[in-house]
Design an enzyme around this catalytic site. Structure first.
Site, PDB file in Angstrom:
ATOM      1  CB  CYS A   1      -2.736   9.734  24.163  1.00 16.71           C
ATOM      2  SG  CYS A   1      -4.466   9.735  23.666  1.00 16.71           S
TER       3      CYS A   1
ATOM      4  CB  CYS B   1      -6.697  17.375  17.034  1.00 14.09           C
ATOM      5  SG  CYS B   1      -6.103  18.306  15.631  1.00 14.09           S
TER       6      CYS B   1
END
Lengths: 406, 139
Positions: B107, B37
């Site tokens: 994030c 990912c």
């Protein structure tokens, strides 16, 4: 010698206009502004003369005759005109098209649109080197196949497909062969007859010409290829592409082709030397760096490499005074890593870690030296920051880890 | 993509990079994300078992600049907080502090996950230690 920053090393995306090209174009903005289709006065004649001169310059670069060049707005339009134009012209003969999974989106999305209209498209897979074999094409051909479209040089990994061999296969079977040569023409020797190609897409801004100008080579003999126009209007370009000709851009394209032809040999040798210097300067210094695509069947200016355990976008940030691009998902709008690298079987982790260096005419040896230093420094720093690098140093096999995010 | 000054600052001068002894009973380790990912964060906390206060925090991150900045910021915020206070850190606070654009919100989510994973690891170790101690007492 000091290096001027930032450094442009993304010459697959676009190239700066060569000053010689710009100089050739300049008068056509203001003084020689006539519409090339104005047949009844001197302004028009001068425009037409410039266009016909450029047509010859483009044709000369690829071993074609001037009458076989159709001017477009760029390679995307050329690709659309070639693929849709053939599909619509020859649909009664067959409904099957063969192309490759690593083609540019201008081909892939055009093919997808044709599929919605009932055409059948075979997308040939590539090997781990990014190449297809002529036999793959041969085996995919059916009695319904009307077009094969295989790019000359890949825009991401720079690999060179065996166009001449594929051309031979298509010629034997009497199937029209198109190549998107946006990244190849002007950088590698190209001859439409030696390669047996029937349609060739060309772009000006990839070969130090202006943006917004391109061409499609359309074979006139053995066989005579016909296309259904995609842009209708005044019947310009023998009815294949209507619209007032972009005389200035076309002059630029012509000049860019002329320079490319003259400088080809010297430029190839110089870029190859710089590319190899860059490759060795990085790969000899840093472990776990992998080349994406075939090591040598590759256009001289291209180096596409993956830095294991370092994410591409963070690396771009670390070398922010050097303009390059990455196959990392984070740098794309789709949040998917490069489909080209995926097609090669490059693991997604390495696709996220890829950087494409595109060297061009105006890159210097000093810039390459600077780049090597900056890249190596950034990779080392980011690996110190990388939990993956740490795990590998501890002897952990990353492929055996059960990741929480999976 | 252009980055906020704060992301750039953390990227250029990341705080608390490094590793703590993951076998130590008072260290909790969170490892979240996956290489496929494009993001893997390792976040560690060192807790004083007497006070339940986080005395040290370290991170290592494989990921984009925003992922590095998010985890760097997280370690800064963790130090001096109690374990319970650590669990109150929300990804939205990280987004706000770093001016992350929508495409980079994941994030901050990953950083929050890493905090939770590190705390969970620490708490699990503590309960195991207590059980061992109880067993020793009962023996």
């Amino acid at each position: 010698m000091s290096v001027k920053l930032p450094i442009y090393m993304d010459n697959h995306a676009t190239t700066p206009c060569d000053p010689r090209v710009f100089e050739a174009m300049a008068p056509y903005f203001t003084e020689i502004f006539g519409n090339a289709a104005s047949r009844n006065h001197e302004f028009g004649w001068k425009g037409e003369e410039a266009v016909e001169n450029a047509r010859k310059q483009v044709a000369d670069l690829i071993g074609a005759s001037a009458k076989e060049i159709v001017f477009t707005s760029g390679a995307t339009e050329s690709d659309n005109l070639a693929v849709k134009g053939v599909a619509e012209m020859y649909y009664e003969r067959g409904d099957h098209i063969i192309t490759v999974v690593t083609e540019h989106k201008a081909i892939l999305d055009t093919c997808k649109k044709l599929e919605k209209r009932g055409f059948k498209v075979t997308y040939l897979p590539v090997g781990s080197d990014g190449l297809i074999s002529p036999d793959d094409v041969k085996n995919a051909i059916t009695d319904k196949t009307i077009l094969v479209s295989v790019m000359h040089v890949n825009n991401e990994i720079g690999v060179i497909q065996p166009i001449a061999e594929i051309g031979k296969v298509c010629k034997e079977r009497g199937i029209i062969f198109h190549t998107d040569a946006t990244q190849g023409v002007g950088k590698l020797p190209f001859n439409v007859n030696e390669f047996n190609v029937d349609l060739v897409s060309i772009s000006a801004h990839k070969i130090y010409g202006p943006k917004g100008a391109g061409a499609l080579y359309v074979r006139r003999k053995n066989p005579r290829v016909q296309l259904t126009s995609q842009m209708d209007g005044g019947g310009h370009e023998r009815g294949m592409r209507s619209g007032t000709l972009n005389v200035t851009g076309i002059v630029g394209l012509g000049k860019a082709c002329e320079i490319a032809k003259t400088d080809l040999q010297e430029e190839t040798e110089r870029l190859l030397r710089l590319r190899e210097k860059l490759r060795k300067g990085i790969m000899d210094e840093i472990p776990d760096v992998y080349i994406n695509g075939h090591a040598t069947h590759r256009v001289p200016g291209n180096l596409n490499i993956s830095f294991a355990y370092v994410e591409g976008e963070s690396l771009l940030m670390g070398i922010n005074d050097i303009a390059v691009s990455s196959g990392s998902a984070c740098t794309s709008a789709s949040l998917e890593p490069s489909y080209v690298l995926k097609a090669l079987g490059v693991g997604e982790e390495l696709a996220h870690s890829s950087i494409r260096f595109g060297l061009g005419r105006f890159n210097t040896e000093e810039e390459v030296d600077y780049t090597i230093g900056r890249v190596n420094e950034a990779v080392n720093r980011l690996r110190e920051l990388s939990p993956l690098w740490e795990m590998v140093q501890e002897g952990v096999d990353l492929s055996k880890v059960q990741w929480a995010g999976e | 993509m252009s980055y906020s000054d704060k992301v750039l600052e953390h990227y250029n001068n990341p705080r608390n990079v490094g590793s703590l002894d993951k076998k130590a009973p008072n260290v909790g380790t969170g490892l979240v994300g996956a290489p496929e990912c494009g993001d893997v964060m390792k976040l560690q906390i060192q807790v004083n078992p007497e006070t339940n206060v986080i005395e040290d925090a370290r991170f290592k991150t494989f990921g984009c600049g925003s992922a590095i900045a998010s985890s760097s910021l997280a370690t800064e915020w963790l130090k001096g907080r109690s374990v319970d206070e650590a669990l109150e850190i929300k990804n939205t606070e990280i987004v706000k502090e770093l001016n992350l654009p929508p495409v980079k919100i994941h994030c901050s989510v990953l950083a929050e996950d890493a905090i939770k994973a590190a705390v969970r690891d620490y708490q699990q170790k503590q309960s195991e230690t207590e059980q061992t101690e109880e067993a020793a007492v009962n023996a």
